[in-house]
Design a protein around this motif. Structure first.
Motif, PDB file in Angstrom:
ATOM      1  N   PHE A 253       1.462  -9.083   4.734  1.00 18.33           N
ATOM      2  CA  PHE A 253       0.699  -9.321   3.507  1.00 18.33           C
ATOM      3  C   PHE A 253       1.659  -9.517   2.338  1.00 18.33           C
ATOM      4  CE2 PHE A 253      -2.047  -6.916   6.290  1.00 18.33           C
ATOM      5  CZ  PHE A 253      -3.269  -7.560   6.161  1.00 18.33           C
ATOM      6  N   GLU A 254       1.424 -10.554   1.550  1.00 12.47           N
ATOM      7  CA  GLU A 254       2.256 -10.767   0.369  1.00 12.47           C
ATOM      8  C   GLU A 254       1.932  -9.772  -0.733  1.00 12.47           C
ATOM      9  OE1 GLU A 254       2.207 -14.748  -0.988  1.00 12.47           O
ATOM     10  OE2 GLU A 254       3.368 -15.505   0.694  1.00 12.47           O
ATOM     11  N   SER A 255       0.686  -9.300  -0.758  1.00  8.55           N
ATOM     12  CA  SER A 255       0.254  -8.355  -1.785  1.00  8.55           C
ATOM     13  C   SER A 255      -0.347  -7.136  -1.136  1.00  8.55           C
ATOM     14  CB  SER A 255      -0.775  -8.993  -2.721  1.00  8.55           C
ATOM     15  OG  SER A 255      -1.390  -8.019  -3.538  1.00  8.55           O
ATOM     16  N   ARG A 256      -0.003  -5.952  -1.640  1.00 10.96           N
ATOM     17  CA  ARG A 256      -0.567  -4.714  -1.109  1.00 10.96           C
ATOM     18  C   ARG A 256      -2.068  -4.634  -1.349  1.00 10.96           C
ATOM     19  NH1 ARG A 256       4.226  -1.143  -3.635  1.00 10.96           N
ATOM     20  NH2 ARG A 256       4.046  -2.815  -5.143  1.00 10.96           N
ATOM     21  N   THR A 257      -2.561  -5.288  -2.407  1.00 10.52           N
ATOM     22  CA  THR A 257      -3.984  -5.221  -2.718  1.00 10.52           C
ATOM     23  C   THR A 257      -4.809  -6.146  -1.833  1.00 10.52           C
ATOM     24  OG1 THR A 257      -3.699  -6.883  -4.435  1.00 10.52           O
ATOM     25  CG2 THR A 257      -3.577  -4.573  -5.111  1.00 10.52           C
ATOM     26  N   ASP A 258      -4.151  -6.981  -1.018  1.00  8.00           N
ATOM     27  CA  ASP A 258      -4.894  -7.826  -0.092  1.00  8.00           C
ATOM     28  C   ASP A 258      -5.548  -7.020   1.023  1.00  8.00           C
ATOM     29  OD1 ASP A 258      -4.198 -10.064  -1.441  1.00  8.00           O
ATOM     30  OD2 ASP A 258      -2.775 -10.829   0.030  1.00  8.00           O
ATOM     31  N   VAL A 259      -5.104  -5.803   1.259  1.00  7.13           N
ATOM     32  CA  VAL A 259      -5.497  -5.077   2.452  1.00  7.13           C
ATOM     33  C   VAL A 259      -6.649  -4.117   2.177  1.00  7.13           C
ATOM     34  CG1 VAL A 259      -4.621  -3.800   4.421  1.00  7.13           C
ATOM     35  CG2 VAL A 259      -3.050  -5.127   3.013  1.00  7.13           C
ATOM     36  N   PHE A 260      -6.435  -3.195   1.271  1.00  2.00           N
ATOM     37  CA  PHE A 260      -7.423  -2.176   0.962  1.00  2.00           C
ATOM     38  C   PHE A 260      -7.925  -2.410  -0.460  1.00  2.00           C
ATOM     39  CE2 PHE A 260      -4.339  -0.275   3.926  1.00  2.00           C
ATOM     40  CZ  PHE A 260      -5.179  -0.057   4.998  1.00  2.00           C
ATOM     41  N   ASP A 261      -8.954  -3.262  -0.582  1.00  2.00           N
ATOM     42  CA  ASP A 261      -9.334  -3.729  -1.911  1.00  2.00           C
ATOM     43  C   ASP A 261      -9.969  -2.661  -2.773  1.00  2.00           C
ATOM     44  OD1 ASP A 261     -11.630  -3.571  -0.431  1.00  2.00           O
ATOM     45  OD2 ASP A 261     -12.364  -5.589  -0.892  1.00  2.00           O
ATOM     46  N   LYS A 262     -10.407  -1.554  -2.195  1.00  2.00           N
ATOM     47  CA  LYS A 262     -11.009  -0.487  -2.986  1.00  2.00           C
ATOM     48  C   LYS A 262     -10.056   0.703  -3.161  1.00  2.00           C
ATOM     49  CE  LYS A 262     -15.069  -2.467  -3.409  1.00  2.00           C
ATOM     50  NZ  LYS A 262     -14.717  -3.734  -2.761  1.00  2.00           N
ATOM     51  N   GLU A 263      -8.822   0.527  -2.710  1.00  2.00           N
ATOM     52  CA  GLU A 263      -7.872   1.632  -2.715  1.00  2.00           C
ATOM     53  C   GLU A 263      -6.628   1.252  -3.504  1.00  2.00           C
ATOM     54  OE1 GLU A 263      -8.942   4.284  -1.348  1.00  2.00           O
ATOM     55  OE2 GLU A 263     -10.194   3.791   0.372  1.00  2.00           O
ATOM     56  N   SER A 264      -5.882   2.268  -3.934  1.00  2.00           N
ATOM     57  CA  SER A 264      -4.580   2.062  -4.568  1.00  2.00           C
ATOM     58  C   SER A 264      -3.510   2.401  -3.543  1.00  2.00           C
ATOM     59  CB  SER A 264      -4.430   2.950  -5.811  1.00  2.00           C
ATOM     60  OG  SER A 264      -5.399   2.611  -6.774  1.00  2.00           O
TER      61      SER A 264
END
Length: 492
Positions: A220-231
Protein backbone atom coordinates in the motif's frame (compact mmCIF):
# COMPACT_ATOMS: atom_id res chain seq x y z
CA UNK A 1 -24.72 -8.27 2.20
CA UNK A 2 -21.21 -6.85 2.71
CA UNK A 3 -22.66 -3.35 2.78
CA UNK A 4 -24.94 -4.38 5.63
CA UNK A 5 -22.06 -6.00 7.51
CA UNK A 6 -19.87 -2.91 7.02
CA UNK A 7 -22.63 -0.64 8.25
CA UNK A 8 -23.07 -2.74 11.37
CA UNK A 9 -19.29 -2.85 11.88
CA UNK A 10 -18.99 0.93 11.59
CA UNK A 11 -21.78 1.33 14.14
CA UNK A 12 -19.85 -1.00 16.47
CA UNK A 13 -16.61 0.97 16.00
CA UNK A 14 -18.42 4.24 16.71
CA UNK A 15 -19.82 3.05 20.03
CA UNK A 16 -16.74 1.14 21.25
CA UNK A 17 -13.96 3.22 22.85
CA UNK A 18 -10.70 2.84 20.96
CA UNK A 19 -8.90 2.17 24.25
CA UNK A 20 -11.07 -0.91 24.74
CA UNK A 21 -10.46 -2.21 21.22
CA UNK A 22 -6.75 -1.60 21.71
CA UNK A 23 -6.76 -4.17 24.52
CA UNK A 24 -7.46 -6.80 21.88
CA UNK A 25 -5.31 -5.21 19.16
CA UNK A 26 -8.41 -4.74 17.00
CA UNK A 27 -8.27 -2.95 13.65
CA UNK A 28 -11.27 -3.66 11.42
CA UNK A 29 -10.86 -4.42 7.73
CA UNK A 30 -12.65 -2.30 5.14
CA UNK A 31 -15.04 -3.97 2.68
CA UNK A 32 -12.76 -3.09 -0.25
CA UNK A 33 -9.74 -4.68 1.42
CA UNK A 34 -11.74 -7.77 2.43
CA UNK A 35 -13.01 -8.31 -1.13
CA UNK A 36 -9.50 -7.86 -2.53
CA UNK A 37 -8.06 -10.40 -0.08
CA UNK A 38 -10.79 -12.88 -0.98
CA UNK A 39 -10.00 -12.40 -4.67
CA UNK A 40 -6.43 -13.63 -4.18
CA UNK A 41 -7.44 -17.23 -3.49
CA UNK A 42 -7.21 -19.65 -6.41
CA UNK A 43 -10.61 -21.37 -6.45
CA UNK A 44 -9.90 -23.70 -9.36
CA UNK A 45 -10.12 -27.36 -8.45
CA UNK A 46 -12.00 -26.86 -5.19
CA UNK A 47 -13.53 -29.89 -3.54
CA UNK A 48 -17.27 -30.09 -2.98
CA UNK A 49 -16.62 -29.27 0.65
CA UNK A 50 -14.39 -26.35 1.66
CA UNK A 51 -13.26 -25.36 5.14
CA UNK A 52 -12.27 -21.77 5.96
CA UNK A 53 -10.53 -20.43 9.07
CA UNK A 54 -10.66 -16.82 10.25
CA UNK A 55 -8.88 -16.35 13.59
CA UNK A 56 -9.39 -13.07 15.41
CA UNK A 57 -12.45 -12.75 13.19
CA UNK A 58 -13.87 -9.50 14.56
CA UNK A 59 -17.05 -8.81 12.63
CA UNK A 60 -16.37 -11.76 10.29
CA UNK A 61 -16.03 -9.71 7.11
CA UNK A 62 -12.98 -11.59 5.82
CA UNK A 63 -14.42 -15.09 6.21
CA UNK A 64 -17.74 -13.91 4.77
CA UNK A 65 -16.03 -12.32 1.75
CA UNK A 66 -14.29 -15.51 0.68
CA UNK A 67 -17.27 -17.72 1.56
CA UNK A 68 -19.61 -15.61 -0.56
CA UNK A 69 -17.14 -15.57 -3.45
CA UNK A 70 -17.08 -19.39 -3.43
CA UNK A 71 -20.85 -19.75 -3.16
CA UNK A 72 -21.53 -17.22 -5.89
CA UNK A 73 -19.23 -19.22 -8.15
CA UNK A 74 -20.80 -22.58 -7.24
CA UNK A 75 -23.67 -22.67 -4.76
CA UNK A 76 -23.50 -26.48 -4.57
CA UNK A 77 -20.19 -26.38 -2.68
CA UNK A 78 -20.51 -26.90 1.05
CA UNK A 79 -18.66 -24.10 2.82
CA UNK A 80 -17.79 -24.43 6.50
CA UNK A 81 -16.40 -21.33 8.27
CA UNK A 82 -14.70 -21.51 11.66
CA UNK A 83 -14.12 -18.19 13.42
CA UNK A 84 -12.02 -17.71 16.55
CA UNK A 85 -13.02 -14.66 18.57
CA UNK A 86 -12.81 -14.12 22.34
CA UNK A 87 -13.77 -10.45 22.60
CA UNK A 88 -17.21 -10.54 24.27
CA UNK A 89 -18.05 -7.10 22.91
CA UNK A 90 -17.82 -8.07 19.24
CA UNK A 91 -19.16 -11.66 19.49
CA UNK A 92 -22.85 -10.70 19.07
CA UNK A 93 -21.99 -8.76 15.90
CA UNK A 94 -19.93 -11.66 14.52
CA UNK A 95 -22.68 -14.22 15.11
CA UNK A 96 -25.34 -11.91 13.68
CA UNK A 97 -23.30 -11.38 10.50
CA UNK A 98 -22.68 -15.10 10.04
CA UNK A 99 -26.40 -15.76 10.52
CA UNK A 100 -27.11 -13.40 7.62
CA UNK A 101 -24.95 -15.56 5.35
CA UNK A 102 -26.54 -18.78 6.54
CA UNK A 103 -29.99 -17.44 5.73
CA UNK A 104 -28.87 -16.59 2.21
CA UNK A 105 -26.93 -19.77 1.37
CA UNK A 106 -28.23 -23.20 2.39
CA UNK A 107 -24.78 -24.83 1.97
CA UNK A 108 -23.10 -22.41 4.36
CA UNK A 109 -22.36 -23.43 7.94
CA UNK A 110 -20.30 -21.79 10.64
CA UNK A 111 -18.82 -22.30 14.06
CA UNK A 112 -17.62 -19.58 16.44
CA UNK A 113 -14.96 -20.67 18.92
CA UNK A 114 -14.92 -18.30 21.89
CA UNK A 115 -11.41 -19.18 22.98
CA UNK A 116 -7.86 -17.90 22.81
CA UNK A 117 -6.72 -18.96 19.35
CA UNK A 118 -3.08 -19.47 20.35
CA UNK A 119 -3.37 -20.94 23.84
CA UNK A 120 -6.17 -23.35 22.94
CA UNK A 121 -3.87 -25.09 20.44
CA UNK A 122 -0.58 -24.99 22.31
CA UNK A 123 -0.57 -28.74 22.96
CA UNK A 124 -0.82 -29.40 19.22
CA UNK A 125 1.66 -26.78 18.09
CA UNK A 126 5.11 -28.31 18.44
CA UNK A 127 6.95 -27.07 15.38
CA UNK A 128 5.70 -29.88 13.15
CA UNK A 129 3.68 -28.01 10.56
CA UNK A 130 2.10 -31.15 9.15
CA UNK A 131 1.02 -32.68 12.45
CA UNK A 132 -2.59 -33.87 12.40
CA UNK A 133 -3.52 -33.40 16.06
CA UNK A 134 -5.66 -30.36 15.30
CA UNK A 135 -8.17 -29.41 12.64
CA UNK A 136 -6.71 -28.41 9.29
CA UNK A 137 -8.34 -26.05 6.81
CA UNK A 138 -8.37 -25.60 3.04
CA UNK A 139 -8.27 -21.79 3.25
CA UNK A 140 -7.06 -19.44 5.97
CA UNK A 141 -7.75 -15.73 5.90
CA UNK A 142 -6.94 -13.18 8.58
CA UNK A 143 -6.44 -9.69 9.89
CA UNK A 144 -4.73 -10.73 13.14
CA UNK A 145 -4.62 -8.59 16.28
CA UNK A 146 -1.69 -6.20 16.38
CA UNK A 147 -0.47 -6.15 19.96
CA UNK A 148 2.91 -6.58 21.60
CA UNK A 149 3.04 -9.08 24.46
CA UNK A 150 5.71 -9.99 27.00
CA UNK A 151 8.16 -12.81 26.33
CA UNK A 152 6.64 -14.80 29.20
CA UNK A 153 3.01 -14.30 28.11
CA UNK A 154 1.11 -17.61 27.69
CA UNK A 155 0.88 -17.08 23.92
CA UNK A 156 4.64 -16.58 23.62
CA UNK A 157 5.41 -19.61 25.77
CA UNK A 158 3.06 -21.69 23.62
CA UNK A 159 5.08 -20.99 20.45
CA UNK A 160 8.80 -20.87 21.34
CA UNK A 161 9.80 -22.09 17.87
CA UNK A 162 8.86 -18.73 16.32
CA UNK A 163 9.44 -16.34 19.23
CA UNK A 164 12.39 -14.08 19.86
CA UNK A 165 12.13 -11.70 22.78
CA UNK A 166 8.78 -10.00 23.38
CA UNK A 167 6.68 -10.98 20.32
CA UNK A 168 3.68 -9.42 18.65
CA UNK A 169 0.42 -11.32 18.42
CA UNK A 170 0.12 -10.72 14.69
CA UNK A 171 2.96 -13.06 13.70
CA UNK A 172 1.93 -15.67 16.27
CA UNK A 173 -1.48 -15.73 14.59
CA UNK A 174 0.19 -16.00 11.18
CA UNK A 175 2.36 -18.90 12.39
CA UNK A 176 -0.62 -20.73 13.84
CA UNK A 177 -2.52 -20.05 10.62
CA UNK A 178 0.21 -21.85 8.68
CA UNK A 179 0.04 -24.69 11.19
CA UNK A 180 -3.74 -24.95 10.68
CA UNK A 181 -3.45 -25.18 6.88
CA UNK A 182 -3.84 -28.45 5.04
CA UNK A 183 -0.99 -29.42 2.76
CA UNK A 184 -1.33 -27.32 -0.43
CA UNK A 185 -3.84 -25.11 1.38
CA UNK A 186 -3.83 -21.34 0.79
CA UNK A 187 -3.54 -18.48 3.26
CA UNK A 188 -4.08 -14.73 2.80
CA UNK A 189 -3.13 -12.42 5.65
CA UNK A 190 -2.91 -8.68 6.14
CA UNK A 191 -0.14 -7.64 8.54
CA UNK A 192 2.44 -4.95 9.20
CA UNK A 193 5.46 -5.37 6.91
CA UNK A 194 7.89 -5.32 9.85
CA UNK A 195 8.27 -9.12 9.83
CA UNK A 196 10.11 -9.14 6.51
CA UNK A 197 13.53 -8.17 7.91
CA UNK A 198 15.58 -7.87 11.08
CA UNK A 199 16.57 -10.27 13.84
CA UNK A 200 13.37 -9.83 15.83
CA UNK A 201 11.28 -11.82 13.30
CA UNK A 202 14.00 -14.20 12.11
CA UNK A 203 12.45 -17.33 13.62
CA UNK A 204 9.07 -16.51 12.12
CA UNK A 205 10.59 -15.93 8.67
CA UNK A 206 12.43 -19.25 8.83
CA UNK A 207 9.18 -20.93 9.80
CA UNK A 208 7.26 -19.32 6.94
CA UNK A 209 9.93 -19.55 4.25
CA UNK A 210 10.91 -23.12 5.12
CA UNK A 211 7.40 -24.55 4.91
CA UNK A 212 5.41 -22.42 2.50
CA UNK A 213 5.80 -20.65 -0.82
CA UNK A 214 4.98 -16.97 -1.16
CA UNK A 215 2.85 -16.41 -4.25
CA UNK A 216 1.60 -12.83 -3.96
CA UNK A 217 2.56 -9.66 -2.09
CA UNK A 218 0.46 -6.51 -2.13
CA UNK A 219 1.84 -3.19 -0.90
CA UNK A 220 0.00 0.00 0.00
CA UNK A 221 1.31 3.44 -0.89
CA UNK A 222 -0.74 4.99 1.91
CA UNK A 223 -1.41 3.63 5.38
CA UNK A 224 -4.94 5.07 5.24
CA UNK A 225 -5.76 2.90 2.22
CA UNK A 226 -6.12 -0.13 4.48
CA UNK A 227 -8.05 0.69 7.63
CA UNK A 228 -10.18 3.66 6.66
CA UNK A 229 -11.82 4.02 10.07
CA UNK A 230 -8.61 3.59 12.05
CA UNK A 231 -5.43 5.55 12.74
CA UNK A 232 -2.77 3.05 11.72
CA UNK A 233 0.88 4.08 11.76
CA UNK A 234 2.42 0.79 10.63
CA UNK A 235 3.25 0.15 6.99
CA UNK A 236 0.88 -2.64 5.95
CA UNK A 237 1.01 -5.46 3.43
CA UNK A 238 -1.10 -8.37 2.23
CA UNK A 239 0.55 -11.66 1.41
CA UNK A 240 -0.70 -14.92 -0.03
CA UNK A 241 1.10 -18.20 0.48
CA UNK A 242 0.61 -21.87 -0.21
CA UNK A 243 1.56 -24.61 2.22
CA UNK A 244 4.16 -26.41 0.14
CA UNK A 245 7.94 -26.54 0.30
CA UNK A 246 8.46 -26.30 -3.47
CA UNK A 247 8.95 -22.65 -4.35
CA UNK A 248 7.64 -21.03 -7.55
CA UNK A 249 9.95 -19.20 -9.94
CA UNK A 250 8.27 -15.84 -9.31
CA UNK A 251 6.25 -13.78 -6.88
CA UNK A 252 3.56 -11.41 -8.10
CA UNK A 253 4.05 -7.96 -6.52
CA UNK A 254 1.20 -5.47 -6.68
CA UNK A 255 0.59 -1.99 -5.30
CA UNK A 256 -2.49 0.12 -4.72
CA UNK A 257 -2.19 3.62 -6.10
CA UNK A 258 -5.54 5.05 -5.07
CA UNK A 259 -7.83 5.54 -2.11
CA UNK A 260 -8.26 1.96 -1.01
CA UNK A 261 -10.86 1.07 -3.64
CA UNK A 262 -8.38 -1.17 -5.49
CA UNK A 263 -9.54 0.27 -8.81
CA UNK A 264 -5.96 1.15 -9.80
CA UNK A 265 -3.54 -1.68 -9.15
CA UNK A 266 -0.14 -2.07 -10.76
CA UNK A 267 1.67 -5.38 -10.65
CA UNK A 268 4.76 -7.13 -11.96
CA UNK A 269 6.54 -10.47 -11.60
CA UNK A 270 9.65 -10.66 -9.44
CA UNK A 271 12.08 -13.60 -9.29
CA UNK A 272 11.36 -15.66 -6.17
CA UNK A 273 14.99 -15.78 -5.05
CA UNK A 274 15.22 -11.99 -5.33
CA UNK A 275 12.22 -11.43 -3.09
CA UNK A 276 12.98 -14.29 -0.69
CA UNK A 277 16.73 -14.11 -0.20
CA UNK A 278 18.45 -17.38 0.75
CA UNK A 279 21.53 -15.36 1.79
CA UNK A 280 19.96 -12.97 4.32
CA UNK A 281 16.71 -14.88 5.02
CA UNK A 282 14.85 -11.59 4.43
CA UNK A 283 11.76 -10.97 2.36
CA UNK A 284 12.38 -7.94 0.14
CA UNK A 285 9.46 -5.78 -0.96
CA UNK A 286 10.26 -4.13 -4.30
CA UNK A 287 7.42 -1.86 -5.40
CA UNK A 288 8.45 -1.71 -9.08
CA UNK A 289 10.98 -2.96 -11.62
CA UNK A 290 13.41 -0.18 -10.73
CA UNK A 291 13.50 -1.60 -7.20
CA UNK A 292 14.38 -4.99 -8.68
CA UNK A 293 17.39 -3.44 -10.41
CA UNK A 294 18.50 -1.97 -7.07
CA UNK A 295 18.28 -5.40 -5.42
CA UNK A 296 20.19 -6.97 -8.31
CA UNK A 297 23.00 -4.38 -8.13
CA UNK A 298 23.40 -4.47 -4.34
CA UNK A 299 23.10 -8.26 -4.37
CA UNK A 300 26.16 -8.46 -6.63
CA UNK A 301 28.43 -7.30 -3.78
CA UNK A 302 29.86 -10.14 -1.71
CA UNK A 303 30.85 -8.43 1.55
CA UNK A 304 29.11 -7.05 4.64
CA UNK A 305 30.34 -4.72 7.36
CA UNK A 306 31.06 -7.63 9.77
CA UNK A 307 32.91 -9.60 7.09
CA UNK A 308 35.23 -6.60 6.69
CA UNK A 309 35.83 -6.25 10.42
CA UNK A 310 33.31 -3.45 10.92
CA UNK A 311 29.93 -3.19 12.58
CA UNK A 312 27.11 -0.72 13.02
CA UNK A 313 26.16 -0.21 16.66
CA UNK A 314 23.52 1.84 18.44
CA UNK A 315 24.40 4.93 20.48
CA UNK A 316 25.09 4.29 24.16
CA UNK A 317 23.17 6.95 26.07
CA UNK A 318 19.42 6.78 26.66
CA UNK A 319 19.32 10.32 27.98
CA UNK A 320 16.05 10.19 29.91
CA UNK A 321 17.41 7.27 31.96
CA UNK A 322 20.50 9.14 33.15
CA UNK A 323 19.43 12.79 33.51
CA UNK A 324 21.75 13.24 36.46
CA UNK A 325 24.77 12.55 34.20
CA UNK A 326 23.88 15.05 31.47
CA UNK A 327 25.60 18.44 31.44
CA UNK A 328 25.41 21.53 29.24
CA UNK A 329 28.88 22.96 29.77
CA UNK A 330 32.27 21.46 28.97
CA UNK A 331 34.36 20.40 31.95
CA UNK A 332 37.28 18.14 32.82
CA UNK A 333 34.87 15.52 34.16
CA UNK A 334 32.67 15.15 31.08
CA UNK A 335 32.90 14.24 27.38
CA UNK A 336 30.98 15.33 24.25
CA UNK A 337 27.62 13.64 23.75
CA UNK A 338 26.64 13.45 20.08
CA UNK A 339 23.00 13.57 18.97
CA UNK A 340 21.43 13.14 15.55
CA UNK A 341 21.06 16.93 15.32
CA UNK A 342 24.85 17.17 15.19
CA UNK A 343 24.79 15.40 11.79
CA UNK A 344 24.58 18.11 9.14
CA UNK A 345 25.25 17.78 5.40
CA UNK A 346 27.55 14.81 5.78
CA UNK A 347 29.60 16.21 8.61
CA UNK A 348 29.44 16.26 12.40
CA UNK A 349 28.97 19.78 13.72
CA UNK A 350 29.71 20.23 17.44
CA UNK A 351 28.81 22.05 19.61
CA UNK A 352 25.34 23.01 18.42
CA UNK A 353 24.50 25.23 21.39
CA UNK A 354 21.87 22.91 22.80
CA UNK A 355 21.32 21.57 26.30
CA UNK A 356 23.00 18.39 27.52
CA UNK A 357 25.74 18.20 24.89
CA UNK A 358 28.07 16.61 27.45
CA UNK A 359 27.83 13.55 29.65
CA UNK A 360 29.74 12.81 32.83
CA UNK A 361 32.66 10.42 32.39
CA UNK A 362 31.97 8.60 35.67
CA UNK A 363 30.02 5.75 34.03
CA UNK A 364 32.36 3.71 31.82
CA UNK A 365 29.54 1.87 30.03
CA UNK A 366 28.44 5.15 28.44
CA UNK A 367 31.88 5.96 26.99
CA UNK A 368 33.47 4.94 23.71
CA UNK A 369 36.95 5.60 22.45
CA UNK A 370 37.52 8.79 20.51
CA UNK A 371 38.04 7.15 17.12
CA UNK A 372 36.99 7.69 13.53
CA UNK A 373 33.34 6.77 12.97
CA UNK A 374 30.52 7.13 10.51
CA UNK A 375 27.46 8.41 12.40
CA UNK A 376 24.04 7.49 10.97
CA UNK A 377 20.70 8.84 12.16
CA UNK A 378 18.48 6.10 13.60
CA UNK A 379 15.22 7.94 12.96
CA UNK A 380 13.96 10.13 10.14
CA UNK A 381 10.48 11.47 9.50
CA UNK A 382 8.22 9.84 6.92
CA UNK A 383 8.29 13.01 4.85
CA UNK A 384 12.08 13.24 4.57
CA UNK A 385 13.50 12.41 1.16
CA UNK A 386 16.28 10.19 2.46
CA UNK A 387 16.11 7.37 4.97
CA UNK A 388 19.89 7.02 5.35
CA UNK A 389 21.45 10.23 6.69
CA UNK A 390 25.05 10.05 7.82
CA UNK A 391 27.90 12.23 9.00
CA UNK A 392 31.67 11.73 9.07
CA UNK A 393 33.24 11.90 12.53
CA UNK A 394 37.03 12.29 12.66
CA UNK A 395 38.79 12.11 16.01
CA UNK A 396 41.44 14.65 14.99
CA UNK A 397 38.75 17.32 14.90
CA UNK A 398 38.06 16.73 18.59
CA UNK A 399 41.53 16.69 20.20
CA UNK A 400 41.90 16.46 23.93
CA UNK A 401 39.34 13.72 24.42
CA UNK A 402 40.23 10.11 25.04
CA UNK A 403 36.54 9.20 25.07
CA UNK A 404 33.26 10.50 23.63
CA UNK A 405 29.67 9.29 23.81
CA UNK A 406 26.66 8.89 21.52
CA UNK A 407 22.96 9.28 22.23
CA UNK A 408 20.92 6.24 21.27
CA UNK A 409 19.03 7.98 18.46
CA UNK A 410 22.10 7.66 16.30
CA UNK A 411 24.00 4.61 15.10
CA UNK A 412 27.75 4.52 14.52
CA UNK A 413 30.00 2.30 12.43
CA UNK A 414 33.14 1.16 14.20
CA UNK A 415 35.87 -1.36 13.38
CA UNK A 416 37.73 -4.08 15.18
CA UNK A 417 40.69 -1.83 14.44
CA UNK A 418 40.23 1.91 14.14
CA UNK A 419 38.82 2.91 10.77
CA UNK A 420 41.08 4.94 8.53
CA UNK A 421 39.79 8.30 7.36
CA UNK A 422 39.59 6.93 3.80
CA UNK A 423 37.40 4.09 5.02
CA UNK A 424 35.02 6.46 6.83
CA UNK A 425 34.77 8.70 3.76
CA UNK A 426 34.15 5.62 1.59
CA UNK A 427 31.39 4.41 3.89
CA UNK A 428 29.84 7.86 3.61
CA UNK A 429 29.75 7.45 -0.19
CA UNK A 430 27.78 4.22 0.23
CA UNK A 431 25.34 5.59 2.80
CA UNK A 432 24.80 8.86 0.93
CA UNK A 433 24.22 7.22 -2.46
CA UNK A 434 20.80 6.96 -4.08
CA UNK A 435 21.01 3.21 -4.58
CA UNK A 436 21.74 2.35 -0.93
CA UNK A 437 18.98 4.65 0.28
CA UNK A 438 16.60 2.93 -2.15
CA UNK A 439 17.83 -0.48 -1.02
CA UNK A 440 17.16 0.29 2.61
CA UNK A 441 13.65 1.55 1.83
CA UNK A 442 12.93 -1.73 0.02
CA UNK A 443 14.33 -3.66 2.98
CA UNK A 444 12.54 -1.75 5.73
CA UNK A 445 9.31 0.21 5.54
CA UNK A 446 9.75 1.95 8.88
CA UNK A 447 11.52 5.22 9.57
CA UNK A 448 14.07 3.54 11.85
CA UNK A 449 17.52 2.54 10.62
CA UNK A 450 18.14 -0.83 12.23
CA UNK A 451 21.74 -1.84 12.88
CA UNK A 452 21.00 -5.56 12.38
CA UNK A 453 19.69 -4.88 8.88
CA UNK A 454 22.56 -2.56 7.97
CA UNK A 455 25.09 -5.15 9.13
CA UNK A 456 23.51 -7.64 6.72
CA UNK A 457 23.61 -5.33 3.68
CA UNK A 458 25.91 -6.43 0.86
CA UNK A 459 28.71 -3.90 0.28
CA UNK A 460 31.85 -3.59 -1.92
CA UNK A 461 35.22 -4.83 -0.71
CA UNK A 462 37.49 -2.75 1.53
CA UNK A 463 39.84 -1.62 -1.25
CA UNK A 464 36.87 -0.29 -3.23
CA UNK A 465 35.48 1.48 -0.16
CA UNK A 466 38.84 3.12 0.54
CA UNK A 467 39.22 4.18 -3.09
CA UNK A 468 35.77 5.77 -2.93
CA UNK A 469 36.92 7.60 0.19
CA UNK A 470 39.99 8.99 -1.56
CA UNK A 471 37.83 10.14 -4.45
CA UNK A 472 35.44 11.93 -2.09
CA UNK A 473 38.29 13.61 -0.18
CA UNK A 474 39.77 14.83 -3.46
CA UNK A 475 36.47 16.16 -4.82
CA UNK A 476 35.28 17.75 -1.53
CA UNK A 477 31.76 17.35 -2.91
CA UNK A 478 29.49 15.61 -0.38
CA UNK A 479 26.37 15.68 -2.57
CA UNK A 480 24.27 12.62 -3.30
CA UNK A 481 24.93 13.06 -7.02
CA UNK A 482 28.69 12.98 -6.54
CA UNK A 483 28.44 9.92 -4.26
CA UNK A 484 26.42 8.16 -6.97
CA UNK A 485 29.11 8.94 -9.56
CA UNK A 486 31.94 7.79 -7.26
CA UNK A 487 30.16 4.53 -6.44
CA UNK A 488 29.49 3.88 -10.10
CA UNK A 489 33.12 4.54 -11.10
CA UNK A 490 34.74 2.60 -8.23
CA UNK A 491 32.53 -0.47 -8.61
CA UNK A 492 32.09 -0.56 -12.39
Amino acid sequence: MLETICQKTNEFIAQMPKSLRKEYGQFFTSAETACFMASLFDLSGLNKSVSILDAGAGSGILAISIAERILKQDSSIKVEVVCYENDPHVLPLLKSNLDLVKKKYKNFSFKVIEDNYIISQRDSFNGNLFAQECKKYDLVIGNPPYKKISKDAPEALAMPVVCHGAPNLYFLFASMGIFNLKENGQMVYITPRSWTSGAYFENFRKYLIGNTSLERIHLFESRTDVFDKESVLQETMIFKLKKQKKHPSKVVISTTNGNGDFSRISHFDAPYDTVVSPLTNYVYLPANKDNLEVLKKIGSFENTLPSLGMKMKTGLVVDFRVPELLESEKSESNVPLFYSRHIKEGRVSFPAGIEHEFVSNEKQSLLQKNRNYLFVKRFTSKEERRRLQSGIYLKRKFPGYQFISTQNKINFIDGEEELSECTVYGLYVLFNSTIYDSYYRILNGSTQVNSTEVNSMPIPNLLQIQEMGRMLIKSKDFSEKNCDEILQEACA
